[in-house]
Design an enzyme around this catalytic site. Structure first.
Site, PDB file in Angstrom:
ATOM      1  N   LYS A  14       0.857  -1.200   0.000  1.00  0.00           N
ATOM      2  CA  LYS A  14       0.000   0.000   0.000  1.00  0.00           C
ATOM      3  C   LYS A  14       0.883   1.236   0.000  1.00  0.00           C
ATOM      4  O   LYS A  14       2.055   1.186   0.402  1.00  0.00           O
ATOM      5  CB  LYS A  14      -0.932   0.022   1.201  1.00  0.00           C
ATOM      6  CG  LYS A  14      -0.270  -0.020   2.603  1.00  0.00           C
ATOM      7  CD  LYS A  14       0.189   1.316   3.146  1.00  0.00           C
ATOM      8  CE  LYS A  14       0.782   1.202   4.561  1.00  0.00           C
ATOM      9  NZ  LYS A  14       1.584   2.343   4.992  1.00  0.00           N
ATOM     10  N   GLY A 101      10.416  -2.597   6.409  1.00  0.00           N
ATOM     11  CA  GLY A 101      10.788  -1.264   6.920  1.00  0.00           C
ATOM     12  C   GLY A 101      10.634  -0.193   5.875  1.00  0.00           C
ATOM     13  O   GLY A 101      11.429   0.737   5.782  1.00  0.00           O
ATOM     14  N   ALA A 102       9.574  -0.329   5.063  1.00  0.00           N
ATOM     15  CA  ALA A 102       9.404   0.539   3.901  1.00  0.00           C
ATOM     16  C   ALA A 102       8.196   1.461   4.020  1.00  0.00           C
ATOM     17  O   ALA A 102       8.067   2.410   3.255  1.00  0.00           O
ATOM     18  CB  ALA A 102       9.271  -0.317   2.643  1.00  0.00           C
ATOM     19  N   GLY A 103       7.270   1.156   4.950  1.00  0.00           N
ATOM     20  CA  GLY A 103       6.020   1.922   4.996  1.00  0.00           C
ATOM     21  C   GLY A 103       5.065   1.488   3.898  1.00  0.00           C
ATOM     22  O   GLY A 103       4.143   2.218   3.536  1.00  0.00           O
ATOM     23  N   GLY A 105       3.520  -1.593   4.138  1.00  0.00           N
ATOM     24  CA  GLY A 105       2.526  -2.464   4.770  1.00  0.00           C
ATOM     25  C   GLY A 105       2.702  -3.948   4.498  1.00  0.00           C
ATOM     26  O   GLY A 105       1.732  -4.704   4.627  1.00  0.00           O
ATOM     27  N   GLY A 106       3.905  -4.375   4.170  1.00  0.00           N
ATOM     28  CA  GLY A 106       4.119  -5.775   3.778  1.00  0.00           C
ATOM     29  C   GLY A 106       3.661  -6.784   4.815  1.00  0.00           C
ATOM     30  O   GLY A 106       2.853  -7.672   4.510  1.00  0.00           O
ATOM     31  N   GLY A 107       4.154  -6.672   6.035  1.00  0.00           N
ATOM     32  CA  GLY A 107       3.806  -7.632   7.091  1.00  0.00           C
ATOM     33  C   GLY A 107       2.312  -7.602   7.398  1.00  0.00           C
ATOM     34  O   GLY A 107       1.680  -8.647   7.583  1.00  0.00           O
ATOM     35  N   SER A 108       1.735  -6.406   7.424  1.00  0.00           N
ATOM     36  CA  SER A 108       0.305  -6.256   7.726  1.00  0.00           C
ATOM     37  C   SER A 108      -0.541  -6.899   6.633  1.00  0.00           C
ATOM     38  O   SER A 108      -1.553  -7.542   6.897  1.00  0.00           O
ATOM     39  CB  SER A 108      -0.070  -4.777   7.821  1.00  0.00           C
ATOM     40  OG  SER A 108       0.760  -4.119   8.741  1.00  0.00           O
ATOM     41  N   SER A 109      -0.113  -6.709   5.389  1.00  0.00           N
ATOM     42  CA  SER A 109      -0.841  -7.280   4.259  1.00  0.00           C
ATOM     43  C   SER A 109      -0.798  -8.811   4.315  1.00  0.00           C
ATOM     44  O   SER A 109      -1.799  -9.482   4.042  1.00  0.00           O
ATOM     45  CB  SER A 109      -0.224  -6.785   2.945  1.00  0.00           C
ATOM     46  OG  SER A 109      -0.959  -7.242   1.847  1.00  0.00           O
ATOM     47  N   ASP A 141      -2.372  -1.471  10.764  1.00  0.00           N
ATOM     48  CA  ASP A 141      -2.503  -1.392   9.304  1.00  0.00           C
ATOM     49  C   ASP A 141      -3.091  -2.654   8.686  1.00  0.00           C
ATOM     50  O   ASP A 141      -3.177  -2.760   7.469  1.00  0.00           O
ATOM     51  CB  ASP A 141      -1.125  -1.121   8.667  1.00  0.00           C
ATOM     52  CG  ASP A 141      -0.807   0.363   8.625  1.00  0.00           C
ATOM     53  OD1 ASP A 141      -1.676   1.169   9.009  1.00  0.00           O
ATOM     54  OD2 ASP A 141       0.306   0.710   8.197  1.00  0.00           O
TER      55      ASP A 141
END
Ligand code: C5P
Length: 301
Positions: A14, A101-103, A105-109, A141
């Site tokens: 995202k 650590g990119a903002g 949303g990888g882990g949340s997705s 997120d």
């Protein structure tokens, strides 16, 4: 249920097109108003249900990704089981493309994707409200990823509101370039800096009225791009504002950091292939060959 049953799911990244952190909350989190858009780019999650007993397992094609319950995929499976006991075990295989650590949303997705996948495999035993509750408990997120379209997010991230159809139409399918320097920024660190500084918050009413005004007459060109986490991130990570300013000057682009960073995005709709190649080259020259660069689109068209 057959002996083995599998699903494959796209877990989108995202970007926050608008991220206004408006103040601290008593529970230690921050209050925010955001317009967040899932992307065509993302990870892929394969999930297989096996009838044989055993613990849920996770494997990933990228080394260094935690494969225990600190990964939101397994945390989601465990939370799901508390609401709907399932015999046998799940095997998750994660094709990881979204940088950490990119903002973005990888882990949340991935966590939200696991809930959707288990719903699918188990015949949708949980109602929508319970899925949102589970997702919100996993992370601020996560709930947004249960919907595959741009939306407004409030509270600490758990209050979601649909955009009007014309507002959606102004955003969906927009071509964007994602770019991230080789270093990451921790979400908790960025929020911690907001708290420590105390004066980086923006006024909630002002943001709401700008957003309402945009929704009255939505067009991409007038979208109120904003991210007040940039101020704390830019203080420490000067490589971000330096490049963003260069891209504005050289290419006339609208560009910004996403979420708590360190990934940034630029609107490249209408940029021809020669200019796009020059843009990618400029980013590589500034941030080196290790920089992550990906051309994609705002999803949901
Ligand atoms: O909810 P999640 O675990 O993803 O949040 C990670 C960290 O980001 C929290 O521990 C908190 O420090 C910060 N955060 C916040 N306010 C939010 C979302 C996250 O302060 N609305």
């Amino acid at each position: 249920m057959p002996e083995e049953n599998s699903v494959r799911l796209h877990c989108p990244a995202k970007v926050n097109l608008l991220l206004a952190i408006t103040g601290r909350r008593d529970d230690g989190y921050h209050e925010l108003v955001s317009v967040v858009a899932p992307l065509a780019f993302g990870d892929t999650l394969h999930v297989t249900h096996c009838e044989s007993p055993g613990a849920d397992t996770l494997s990933c094609d990228v080394p260094g990704i935690p494969l225990d319950e600190s990964n939101l995929v397994l945390a989601a499976a465990s939370a799901f089981r508390q609401h709907h006991p399932v015999k046998g075990h799940f095997h998750f295989v994660l094709e990881k493309r979204i940088p950490h650590g990119a903002g973005l949303g990888g882990g949340s997705s991935n966590g939200a994707g696991a809930i959707l996948a288990l719903q699918e495999l188990c015949g949708h035993p949980l109602n929508e409200a319970t899925c949102y509750q589970l997702a919100a408990a996993l992370g601020s997120d996560c709930p947004l990823f249960l919907k595959a379209m741009p939306l407004i997010m409030r509270g600490r991230g758990e209050q979601l509101e649909d955009l009007s159809p014309p507002a959606l139409a102004a955003l969906q399918g927009r071509r964007i370039l994602l770019f991230k320097p080789p270093f990451a920024i921790g979400t908790a660190w960025a929020y911690g800096r907001m708290k420590a500084q105390g004066d980086a918050y923006v006024d909630a009413d002002e943001v709401e009225s700008r957003l309402a005004a945009w929704q009255q007459q939505p067009a991409w060109e007038s979208f109120p791009l904003l991210n007040n986490m940039q101020s704390v991130a830019f203080e420490k990570y000067v490589a971000l504002p330096v490049l963003l300013q260069q891209l504005r000057e050289q290419f006339g682009l609208r560009c910004m950091m996403s979420g708590s960073g360190s990934a940034c995005f630029a609107d490249i709709e209408g940029l021809d292939s020669g200019r796009t190649a020059a843009l990618v080259d400029t980013i590589r020259q500034a941030w080196g060959p290790e920089a992550f660069i990906e051309e994609t689109q705002l999803a949901g068209a």
